[in-house]
Design an enzyme around this catalytic site. Structure first.
Site, PDB file in Angstrom:
ATOM      1  N   HIS A  68       0.817  -1.216   0.000  1.00  0.00           N
ATOM      2  CA  HIS A  68       0.000   0.000   0.000  1.00  0.00           C
ATOM      3  C   HIS A  68       0.851   1.266   0.000  1.00  0.00           C
ATOM      4  O   HIS A  68       0.354   2.359   0.291  1.00  0.00           O
ATOM      5  CB  HIS A  68      -0.932   0.020   1.215  1.00  0.00           C
ATOM      6  CG  HIS A  68      -1.956  -1.068   1.220  1.00  0.00           C
ATOM      7  ND1 HIS A  68      -2.762  -1.335   0.136  1.00  0.00           N
ATOM      8  CD2 HIS A  68      -2.305  -1.975   2.177  1.00  0.00           C
ATOM      9  CE1 HIS A  68      -3.566  -2.354   0.422  1.00  0.00           C
ATOM     10  NE2 HIS A  68      -3.298  -2.762   1.650  1.00  0.00           N
ATOM     11  N   HIS A 149       8.008  -7.605   3.570  1.00  0.00           N
ATOM     12  CA  HIS A 149       6.558  -7.433   3.540  1.00  0.00           C
ATOM     13  C   HIS A 149       5.983  -8.446   2.552  1.00  0.00           C
ATOM     14  O   HIS A 149       6.046  -8.266   1.336  1.00  0.00           O
ATOM     15  CB  HIS A 149       6.229  -6.004   3.097  1.00  0.00           C
ATOM     16  CG  HIS A 149       4.824  -5.581   3.362  1.00  0.00           C
ATOM     17  ND1 HIS A 149       4.398  -5.115   4.581  1.00  0.00           N
ATOM     18  CD2 HIS A 149       3.735  -5.543   2.557  1.00  0.00           C
ATOM     19  CE1 HIS A 149       3.124  -4.799   4.534  1.00  0.00           C
ATOM     20  NE2 HIS A 149       2.686  -5.058   3.307  1.00  0.00           N
TER      21      HIS A 149
END
Length: 256
Positions: A68, A149
């Site tokens: 994001h 991530h």
């Protein structure tokens, strides 16, 4: 050297809880450097200059991100202007704002912080193994820590074994659920598959449960909203020997 890694901070409620709890934790544990994943720190996903500034002013030294990273367009110039916020290093270098690595100068020692994103069940970015190899060839810092991530547990664990003995510590982010597998690998790398989440306890990964249920049952787009209520802050504390660059102690923490 004591480095605290904080799990994905979710929304304004997570940011406020971090500000309430982090100063006391830093003092209690003698923390030297704080890294927090802030890719969900703005309400409605993403990170904004306002949410990033809030985290920095609350005691976070380095912000990492993830899939994001670029959800909010207002953050694009911030990546180039602010030295201590990272986006995953395997985004295209020529067209992507910001950097995937930084050197944090502690005076007595330099710490290299790397942000990397997995490719299993996520965007098809540059191969993370190739990316980390290229970074480590140029890295001269004694202490190196990675925020990987990634979605798949297997991808995180495989990367951990791949990097053991080459970096000081690796912590996983993205899945928002703290795993109970913290360890020090054979060659001295501290590891946890996922450090967890900072945000509302009664939620589905920070989202109001009824909205997550609606999305899963009806299969139509749903505007997610951050849940309310009591919060927690999930962390991992790495104690790293400054001479060898190896992790000598690891502690999984949950603050409520």
């Amino acid at each position: 050297m004591r480095i605290l890694a904080i799990g994905d901070v979710v929304g304004n409620i997570g940011c406020r809880f971090l500000r309430q709890r982090l100063p006391a934790l830093k003092k209690l544990k003698g923390v030297d450097l704080v890294i927090a994943n802030g890719e969900n720190s703005a309400d409605g996903n993403g990170v904004t200059p306002i949410s990033a500034d809030f985290l920095f002013s609350s005691g976070v030294d380095v912000i990492t991100t993830g899939n994001h990273s670029f959800r909010r367009r207002e953050i694009y110039p911030y990546y180039d202007d602010a030295p201590y916020i990272l986006r995953p290093a395997n985004f295209p270098e020529k067209t992507t704002p910001g950097n995937g690595t930084l050197i944090y100068d502690m005076g007595r020692v330099q710490v290299c912080v790397i942000n990397l994103m997995g490719c299993v069940f996520l965007e098809n970015l540059k191969d993370p193994y190739e990316t980390i190899d290229e970074i480590l060839k140029k890295n001269t810092a004694k202490i190196t820590i990675l925020d990987f991530h990634a979605e798949a547990t297997a991808e995180k664990l495989a990367m951990g074994y791949y990097l053991d003995g080459r970096i000081s510590a690796m912590f996983g982010t993205h899945t928002h659920v703290q795993t109970a597998d913290e360890c020090i690998f054979e060659n001295g790398m501290g590891y946890i598959t996922d450090v967890g989440m900072t945000g509302p306890i009664k939620s589905v990964l920070g989202v109001k449960p009824e909205l997550a249920i609606k999305k899963q049952r009806e299969k139509l787009p749903v505007r997610f909203e951050t849940a309310d209520g009591d919060c927690k802050m999930d962390c991992i504390l790495f104690q790293i020997d400054e001479k060898s660059g190896k992790t000598i102690n690891i502690e999984r923490i949950e603050i409520r």
